[in-house]
Write an enzyme that holds these catalytic residues in place. Structure first.
Site, PDB file in Angstrom:
ATOM      1  N   ASP A  88       0.866  -1.180   0.000  1.00 29.69           N
ATOM      2  CA  ASP A  88       0.000   0.000   0.000  1.00 29.69           C
ATOM      3  C   ASP A  88       0.902   1.229   0.000  1.00 29.69           C
ATOM      4  O   ASP A  88       2.115   1.135   0.187  1.00 29.69           O
ATOM      5  CB  ASP A  88      -0.955  -0.049   1.207  1.00 29.69           C
ATOM      6  CG  ASP A  88      -2.211   0.794   0.956  1.00 29.69           C
ATOM      7  OD1 ASP A  88      -2.240   1.566  -0.015  1.00 29.69           O
ATOM      8  OD2 ASP A  88      -3.171   0.683   1.765  1.00 29.69           O
ATOM      9  N   ASP A 123      -3.811   7.081  -3.637  1.00 35.53           N
ATOM     10  CA  ASP A 123      -5.168   7.594  -3.868  1.00 35.53           C
ATOM     11  C   ASP A 123      -5.583   8.483  -2.707  1.00 35.53           C
ATOM     12  O   ASP A 123      -4.890   8.539  -1.685  1.00 35.53           O
ATOM     13  CB  ASP A 123      -6.147   6.411  -4.009  1.00 35.53           C
ATOM     14  CG  ASP A 123      -6.030   5.432  -2.851  1.00 35.53           C
ATOM     15  OD1 ASP A 123      -4.898   5.129  -2.429  1.00 35.53           O
ATOM     16  OD2 ASP A 123      -7.073   4.971  -2.346  1.00 35.53           O
ATOM     17  N   CYS A 273     -12.644 -23.949  20.207  1.00 36.02           N
ATOM     18  CA  CYS A 273     -12.151 -23.753  18.846  1.00 36.02           C
ATOM     19  C   CYS A 273     -11.105 -24.818  18.562  1.00 36.02           C
ATOM     20  O   CYS A 273     -10.252 -25.093  19.407  1.00 36.02           O
ATOM     21  CB  CYS A 273     -11.543 -22.360  18.691  1.00 36.02           C
ATOM     22  SG  CYS A 273     -10.801 -22.121  17.059  1.00 36.02           S
ATOM     23  N   CYS A 275      -9.026 -24.721  15.885  1.00 32.15           N
ATOM     24  CA  CYS A 275      -7.995 -24.254  14.960  1.00 32.15           C
ATOM     25  C   CYS A 275      -6.637 -24.654  15.538  1.00 32.15           C
ATOM     26  O   CYS A 275      -6.511 -24.881  16.745  1.00 32.15           O
ATOM     27  CB  CYS A 275      -8.098 -22.748  14.743  1.00 32.15           C
ATOM     28  SG  CYS A 275      -7.251 -21.761  15.977  1.00 32.15           S
ATOM     29  N   CYS A 278      -5.545 -22.696  18.773  1.00 34.24           N
ATOM     30  CA  CYS A 278      -6.255 -22.882  20.044  1.00 34.24           C
ATOM     31  C   CYS A 278      -6.200 -24.315  20.549  1.00 34.24           C
ATOM     32  O   CYS A 278      -6.276 -24.555  21.757  1.00 34.24           O
ATOM     33  CB  CYS A 278      -7.726 -22.507  19.889  1.00 34.24           C
ATOM     34  SG  CYS A 278      -7.994 -20.797  19.418  1.00 34.24           S
TER      35      CYS A 278
HETATM   36  N1  GUN Z   1      -6.452   0.774   3.020  1.00 36.73           N
HETATM   37  C1  GUN Z   1      -7.710   0.810   3.484  1.00 36.73           C
HETATM   38  N2  GUN Z   1      -8.447   1.685   2.748  1.00 36.73           N
HETATM   39  C2  GUN Z   1      -7.628   2.198   1.813  1.00 36.73           C
HETATM   40  C3  GUN Z   1      -7.829   3.132   0.740  1.00 36.73           C
HETATM   41  O1  GUN Z   1      -8.904   3.679   0.522  1.00 36.73           O
HETATM   42  N3  GUN Z   1      -6.732   3.383  -0.054  1.00 36.73           N
HETATM   43  C4  GUN Z   1      -5.530   2.778   0.154  1.00 36.73           C
HETATM   44  N4  GUN Z   1      -4.526   3.049  -0.665  1.00 36.73           N
HETATM   45  N5  GUN Z   1      -5.339   1.912   1.153  1.00 36.73           N
HETATM   46  C5  GUN Z   1      -6.391   1.617   1.968  1.00 36.73           C
HETATM   47 ZN    ZN Z   2      -8.873 -20.902  17.358  1.00 35.36          ZN
END
Ligand code: GUN
Ligand code: ZN
Length: 650
Positions: A88, A123, A273, A275, A278
């Site tokens: 990101d 963005d 649980c 998994c 756990c």
């Molecule tokens: N992570 C959670 N929401 C967003 C978003 O709207 N844009 C970006 N780039 N990362 C995110």
């Molecule tokens: Zn679990």
């Protein structure tokens, strides 16, 4: 490149090619914070089996040590993760902490330099409480940055984020503009606050609006969706990828995630649980752990449960019953149930992707079931396409056993002894002419007894509608012998109703369109039935085998002479998929039609519809079933458009 392997409505199982291998969708990408690793990436890959993770390039860039190391050895070695890495861009940090100090160009270049597989544009995070003007401006800036990033991406795949806050028109417009830019994945952004505030109905609107504008051949990522509660619903609406930071965040607060919701350790009376995290621990042991150790355990629990839910969604897509799973999951919380009810608003859009039939029965799970797109389809096709038989009276039965004609065999015979009658059944599917009783979803659906109020109301409405439409001289509700006595006094004409012929006619029109029965059955009709089941198998006209009826869903497969009749009577592109010349020899040999070869297609074709494959001169090349809709066939460059059953040799 993204390819669809299987689909159920808008939901799909796909494969995305990335520089570090194939990513099978629906996929969950755990968020790895490079400064605070909860579960080591190597473990995510080797133990959990995650094929991809997401991390943050903005954090790496701003940390001198991480920055230097990422540039030196690359992201994959730095994190010790051999699969697909998505990064990101810092947008989320701007949502959390205000302005970020980086330029779009710089963060794109940085992501590319450190070897990310899927980089993300910087963005603008459009908040749900923003004005429309402010949102529209943010969408414009996001678009400019996406166009800039597309020029800089190199071999890196690029995620172009759909923004637009809760404004459906802005979302759709943003999506449409993004579809024209050379990006590879489409996250839907700005939705974290909606999920945090349980505003799932608005979330559904945002997803649908975005899907309407996007190019269907690109995977859609729901940014920040990390709770297993929402995976099924989001997948149903066409989301292919999810990311979760919640697994670690929730764990730090001693919160366990389940598809049914979140549970705090303090409120739990036991773990219950199985998994791997756990499994070997008692509640007391977990409660007594040091906070960091406990958080590590709960984070792993949250990942296992999330992964299992992704697998469950996949299975539902494969088996064709994702609606049932979604309806059950949405009962986890009233806010999810609101979203489910809200989907009625999108019935029309969803219907375009709804398959003709499926392998297993439709199961009622609650009144919301009645708003599934298959019901809209039935209603539409019945009122638009159905041609009433020319009988004097109509008798309406209540729904009892299925198939209807078998259940009411004796009653029908008694009425037809003296009356020219036709029969309807008042069912939750709608007003069903008795001869459609073996067709999906009429026969292949299960409802509880007695029906709930909404179902009763729907039945009443449908029958009311029928009572205004029908052309019979007389319509009566079945009331046993009293009905027969009345009809005997009133009927003038001799019985004429032939259920086999009526069945063939009604299914033809429902499946192929208004008037299809007249085209297909023009001549001397012979109907062949199975000796064991008594069901219709083959339909011959003037000695030619034109149709076969499938036992499982009651629809027809076309035989070449039947296709010729439809082709002559219905103008192109109706019921056709037109292919390029170089595809034709293969299709004539019975090979499938690939998307890249499709030049035209009937926009009314739905997944699993029976279609005619034709050449540029509209000559028949093959017969088969469409896998995709027209828009999808045009947008995908790989994958199957039509599963060919029979090639037409020259
Ligand atoms: N992570 C959670 N929401 C967003 C978003 O709207 N844009 C970006 N780039 N990362 C995110
Ligand atoms: Zn679990």
């Amino acid at each position: 490149m993204f390819e669809i392997i299987r689909r159920d409505g808008l939901a799909r199982i796909g494969k995305l090619e990335t520089p570090h291998g194939q990513l099978e969708t629906p996929a969950l990408l755990p968020v790895v914070n490079p400064r605070l690793v909860t579960v080591p990436p190597r473990e995510l890959h080797d133990v959990f089996g995650f094929q991809a993770l997401i991390t943050n390039s903005y954090i790496i860039r701003n940390d001198p040590k991480l920055n230097a190391r990422a540039k030196e050895v690359g992201l994959h070695e730095m994190l010790d993760f051999p699969g697909t890495i998505m990064t990101d861009s810092g947008t989320f940090q701007s949502h959390m902490y205000g302005e970020v100090e980086v330029k779009n160009e710089d963060i794109i270049n940085f992501q590319r330099e450190i070897g990310t597989d899927i980089g993300t544009v910087l963005d603008i995070f459009t908040e749900p409480d923003w004005s429309k003007e402010k949102t529209a401006h943010a969408v414009d800036v996001t678009m400019d940055r996406t166009i800039e990033a597309a020029d800089l991406k190199g071999k890196m795949l690029l995620a172009g984020v759909v923004q637009g806050s809760v404004f459906e028109d802005l979302r759709e417009d943003c999506a449409r503009r993004l579809a024209l830019v050379d990006v590879d994945v489409h996250p839907i952004g700005g939705v974290v606050p909606l999920m945090e505030q349980y505003r799932f109905a608005e979330l559904a609107d945002v997803i649908v609006a975005s899907k309407k504008g996007l190019d269907p051949s690109r995977p859609v990522h729901l940014f920040g969706a990390g709770h297993p509660m929402v995976f099924a619903l989001a997948a149903l609406l066409g989301c292919d990828m999810f990311d979760s930071a919640s697994y670690a965040k929730f764990a730090r607060d001693d919160r366990f995630m389940f598809p049914e919701g979140t549970a705090s350790l303090a409120d739990m009376k036991g773990i219950h649980c199985h998994c791997p995290a756990c499994q070997s621990h008692s509640y007391q042991e977990i409660a007594a752990m040091k906070p960091a150790e406990r958080a590590a355990l709960i984070a792993r629990h949250n990942l296992w449960v999330s992964l299992e839910e992704i697998q469950r969604v996949k299975r539902a897509i494969l088996e064709g019953d994702l609606w049932e799973l979604v309806e059950r999951r949405c009962r986890a919380h009233p806010a999810l149930l609101s979203a489910l009810r809200h989907l009625a608003k999108h019935q029309e859009y969803l219907e375009r992707f709804e398959p003709l039939s499926r392998d297993n029965s439709l199961l009622y799970t609650g009144p919301e079931t009645l708003s599934r797109p298959i019901f809209l389809r039935y209603e539409r096709r019945f009122f638009e396409r159905y041609k009433y038989p020319d009988t004097e009276v109509m008798v309406a039965f209540e729904e009892a056993g299925k198939p209807y004609a078998r259940h009411y065999q004796k009653e029908m015979a008694d009425v037809m002894e003296s009356c020219d009658a036709h029969f309807f059944v008042a069912s939750p599917i709608g007003a069903v002419p008795i001869e459609l009783d073996e067709m999906y979803p009429v026969a292949q659906s299960l409802f509880p007894e007695p029906p709930d109020l909404q179902t009763k109301e729907r039945i009443r409405e449908q029958m009311e509608h029928l009572s205004h439409e029908h052309p019979y001289a007389l319509g009566v509700a079945w009331d046993g012998q009293a009905t027969i006595d009345t009809l005997m006094m009133m009927c003038q004409k001799k019985p004429s109703f032939d259920i086999d012929l009526a069945r063939v006619r009604a299914v033809c029109d429902y499946q192929f369109g208004k008037g299809a029965a007249d085209l297909l059955l023009d001549g001397k009709v012979a109907i062949k039935k199975s000796e064991t089941t008594g069901k219709i198998r083959n339909v011959l006209v003037d000695g030619e085998h034109i149709l076969s009826m499938r036992a499982n869903d009651g629809f027809f497969t076309l035989r070449p002479p039947g296709a010729m009749r439809l082709k002559k009577g219905f103008d192109a592109p109706k019921l056709r998929v037109t292919v390029k010349d170089d595809s034709i020899p293969f299709n004539r040999e019975g090979k499938n039609v690939f998307n890249a070869f499709v030049t035209e297609c009937d926009p009314e074709i739905r997944p699993m519809d029976e279609v005619m494959v034709v050449d540029q001169k509209d000559d028949l090349v093959a017969l088969g079933r469409a896998i995709l809709t027209r828009e999808e066939m045009f947008s995908f460059r790989t994958g199957i458009a039509v599963k060919v059953r029979e090639g037409i040799k020259l």
